[in-house]
Enzyme design. Structure first.
Site, PDB file in Angstrom:
ATOM      1  N   ASN A  90      20.748  24.573  -1.685  1.00 24.46           N
ATOM      2  CA  ASN A  90      21.333  24.165  -2.969  1.00 24.46           C
ATOM      3  C   ASN A  90      21.967  25.388  -3.632  1.00 24.46           C
ATOM      4  OD1 ASN A  90      21.601  23.193  -5.816  1.00 24.46           O
ATOM      5  ND2 ASN A  90      20.443  21.458  -5.012  1.00 24.46           N
ATOM      6  N   CYS A 142      23.558 -15.599  -3.460  1.00 27.46           N
ATOM      7  CA  CYS A 142      23.482 -15.957  -2.032  1.00 27.46           C
ATOM      8  C   CYS A 142      23.268 -14.754  -1.126  1.00 27.46           C
ATOM      9  CB  CYS A 142      24.718 -16.747  -1.586  1.00 27.46           C
ATOM     10  SG  CYS A 142      26.201 -15.748  -1.335  1.00 27.46           S
ATOM     11  N   HIS A 184      20.138   4.557  -1.753  1.00 30.35           N
ATOM     12  CA  HIS A 184      20.736   4.008  -2.972  1.00 30.35           C
ATOM     13  C   HIS A 184      21.900   3.062  -2.680  1.00 30.35           C
ATOM     14  CE1 HIS A 184      19.009   7.613  -5.494  1.00 30.35           C
ATOM     15  NE2 HIS A 184      18.094   6.724  -5.147  1.00 30.35           N
ATOM     16  N   SER A 234      19.427  17.630  -6.820  1.00 31.56           N
ATOM     17  CA  SER A 234      18.624  18.240  -7.882  1.00 31.56           C
ATOM     18  C   SER A 234      17.149  17.865  -7.742  1.00 31.56           C
ATOM     19  CB  SER A 234      19.142  17.790  -9.251  1.00 31.56           C
ATOM     20  OG  SER A 234      19.044  16.379  -9.363  1.00 31.56           O
ATOM     21  N   ASP A 283      26.323  27.366  -0.662  1.00 32.79           N
ATOM     22  CA  ASP A 283      27.135  26.159  -0.506  1.00 32.79           C
ATOM     23  C   ASP A 283      26.783  25.461   0.822  1.00 32.79           C
ATOM     24  OD1 ASP A 283      30.181  25.258  -1.702  1.00 32.79           O
ATOM     25  OD2 ASP A 283      29.615  24.563   0.292  1.00 32.79           O
ATOM     26  N   VAL A 284      26.678  24.140   0.761  1.00 32.12           N
ATOM     27  CA  VAL A 284      26.368  23.368   1.981  1.00 32.12           C
ATOM     28  C   VAL A 284      27.372  23.616   3.105  1.00 32.12           C
ATOM     29  CG1 VAL A 284      25.114  21.490   0.838  1.00 32.12           C
ATOM     30  CG2 VAL A 284      27.609  21.354   1.044  1.00 32.12           C
TER      31      VAL A 284
HETATM   32  P1  OAD Z   1      22.612  15.623  -8.772  1.00 26.58           P
HETATM   33  O1  OAD Z   1      23.956  15.575  -9.418  1.00 26.58           O
HETATM   34  O2  OAD Z   1      21.419  15.410  -9.623  1.00 26.58           O
HETATM   35  O3  OAD Z   1      22.405  17.041  -8.056  1.00 26.58           O
HETATM   36  C1  OAD Z   1      23.417  17.609  -7.259  1.00 26.58           C
HETATM   37  C2  OAD Z   1      22.884  18.921  -6.723  1.00 26.58           C
HETATM   38  O4  OAD Z   1      23.824  19.450  -5.805  1.00 26.58           O
HETATM   39  C3  OAD Z   1      22.668  19.974  -7.802  1.00 26.58           C
HETATM   40  O5  OAD Z   1      21.344  20.473  -7.667  1.00 26.58           O
HETATM   41  C4  OAD Z   1      23.702  21.066  -7.458  1.00 26.58           C
HETATM   42  O6  OAD Z   1      23.207  22.366  -7.711  1.00 26.58           O
HETATM   43  C5  OAD Z   1      23.908  20.847  -5.972  1.00 26.58           C
HETATM   44  N1  OAD Z   1      25.228  21.240  -5.456  1.00 26.58           N
HETATM   45  C6  OAD Z   1      26.452  20.942  -5.967  1.00 26.58           C
HETATM   46  N2  OAD Z   1      27.432  21.391  -5.179  1.00 26.58           N
HETATM   47  C7  OAD Z   1      26.837  22.010  -4.115  1.00 26.58           C
HETATM   48  C8  OAD Z   1      27.319  22.683  -2.949  1.00 26.58           C
HETATM   49  N3  OAD Z   1      28.621  22.796  -2.699  1.00 26.58           N
HETATM   50  N4  OAD Z   1      26.401  23.201  -2.095  1.00 26.58           N
HETATM   51  C9  OAD Z   1      25.065  23.091  -2.346  1.00 26.58           C
HETATM   52  N5  OAD Z   1      24.562  22.453  -3.417  1.00 26.58           N
HETATM   53  C10 OAD Z   1      25.418  21.915  -4.294  1.00 26.58           C
HETATM   54  O7  OAD Z   1      22.673  14.608  -7.536  1.00 26.58           O
HETATM   55  P2  OAD Z   1      21.481  13.875  -6.771  1.00 26.58           P
HETATM   56  O8  OAD Z   1      20.278  14.728  -6.682  1.00 26.58           O
HETATM   57  O9  OAD Z   1      22.053  13.327  -5.533  1.00 26.58           O
HETATM   58  O10 OAD Z   1      21.531   7.669  -8.387  1.00 26.58           O
HETATM   59  O11 OAD Z   1      21.196  12.676  -7.773  1.00 26.58           O
HETATM   60  C11 OAD Z   1      20.302  11.678  -7.409  1.00 26.58           C
HETATM   61  C12 OAD Z   1      20.704  10.348  -7.959  1.00 26.58           C
HETATM   62  O12 OAD Z   1      20.983  10.438  -9.361  1.00 26.58           O
HETATM   63  C13 OAD Z   1      21.984   9.786  -7.399  1.00 26.58           C
HETATM   64  O13 OAD Z   1      21.809   9.165  -6.163  1.00 26.58           O
HETATM   65  C14 OAD Z   1      22.407   8.800  -8.450  1.00 26.58           C
HETATM   66  C15 OAD Z   1      22.130   9.615  -9.675  1.00 26.58           C
HETATM   67  O14 OAD Z   1      21.837   8.913 -10.829  1.00 26.58           O
HETATM   68  C16 OAD Z   1      22.031   6.437  -8.228  1.00 26.58           C
HETATM   69  O15 OAD Z   1      23.215   6.216  -8.183  1.00 26.58           O
HETATM   70  C17 OAD Z   1      20.993   5.378  -8.092  1.00 26.58           C
HETATM   71 ZN    ZN Z   2      27.274 -15.854  -3.378  1.00 25.81          ZN
END
Ligand code: OAD
Ligand code: ZN
Length: 256
Positions: free
Chosen positions: A224, A130, A119, A201, A241-242
């Site tokens: 997760n 450009c 992303h 997620s 937790d990660v």
């Molecule tokens: P989400 O916000 O959809 O999901 C985050 C996940 O992290 C959830 O499932 C939580 O349960 C989990 N989580 C949170 N804290 C945690 C921890 N400490 N340990 C383990 N798990 C944890 O984020 P993404 O899946 O990354 O797109 O979302 C995907 C895309 O949606 C992003 O890249 C962004 C957004 O719109 C763009 O910007 C193009």
């Molecule tokens: Zn330019």
């Protein structure tokens, strides 16, 4: 038991790949998008960050974009022990690549070498005309100054090289992913004996298709705090937790 199972699958794997999402950076103080404390919803409307809005209303887009950026990346946020553990696993030969949906650049900052940013990277902006890319911060500062001064003439920010419109160097809603990066990610997923989906997620396509591709041929592990879209296909689920799981995993593989 799940951690031991994952460690032994990784020890046996010829090819292992991680896919990360916002959850891996949450312990660093970067908010997630979905779920209880997610920014999508009351705080920010994802519709405001579509490529069509940037074309139609670039000044408004950039005002909102800098607000979102400052909310996502407060001053001083940095990689955490989970990013470091992935870098250590790679250095120890246990992990081949990190594919990430995050735009924070934390994997490279933590020392991971093969990083595929699906992303893009929020620390850069790109010129639509450009193609030149440059650091985002000076552009963000111009936007903040213009907003504070109520100086609409100074918006939207434009390319210093050619005067063209600028875009955050990230994938906006309504845009496709960088083609060659996504193709590489798909090849890694198809080749993987172990595919680790970490802190995502798994709701956003096409990134969410990668664990499906991986599960067909190898072991799919999900790390997760909560359930995900792909839990039903997972061979190993670590609901934790990660920053607990990944350093412990690296330690088990003598990669810490
Ligand atoms: P989400 O916000 O959809 O999901 C985050 C996940 O992290 C959830 O499932 C939580 O349960 C989990 N989580 C949170 N804290 C945690 C921890 N400490 N340990 C383990 N798990 C944890 O984020 P993404 O899946 O990354 O797109 O979302 C995907 C895309 O949606 C992003 O890249 C962004 C957004 O719109 C763009 O910007 C193009
Ligand atoms: Zn330019």
């Amino acid at each position: 038991a799940a951690l031991a199972e994952l460690a032994s699958a990784l020890a046996d794997a010829e090819t292992a790949v991680a896919l990360t999402g916002a959850g891996i950076s949450a312990p660093s103080g970067v908010p997630t998008f979905r779920g209880e404390d997610g920014v999508w919803g009351d705080e920010f409307d994802p519709e405001d960050f579509r490529i069509g809005r940037l074309r139609r209303d670039p000044a408004g887009f950039w005002r909102d974009r800098v607000d979102l950026h400052d909310r996502l990346f407060p001053d001083g946020v940095e990689p955490n022990s989970a990013h470091e553990a992935l870098a250590s696993l790679e250095a120890a030969g246990r992990l081949d690549a990190v594919v990430t949906q995050n735009t924070d650049g934390f994997h490279a900052a933590a020392g991971s070498e093969t990083v595929l940013e699906l992303h893009g990277n929020a620390a850069r902006v790109a010129c639509v005309d450009c193609g030149a890319t440059r650091p985002a911060e000076p552009v963000h500062e111009r936007v903040r100054t213009a907003v504070e001064a109520g100086d609409d003439e100074a918006l939207p920010p434009t390319c210093p090289d050619c005067g063209g419109p600028l875009k955050p160097d990230v994938v906006l809603f309504g845009e496709s992913l960088p083609r060659s990066t996504f193709q590489r990610a798909r090849a890694f997923a198809a080749d993987s004996d172990v595919f680790l989906a970490i802190g995502s997620s798994l709701e956003v396509e096409p990134a969410a298709s990668l664990p499906r591709r991986a599960a067909a041929g190898g072991t799919l592990a999900i790390v997760n705090l909560a359930s995900t879209r792909a839990d039903g296909r997972a061979d190993i689920r670590l609901r934790a937790d990660v920053t607990d799981v990944l350093p412990a995993l690296a330690a088990r593989l003598d990669a810490d």
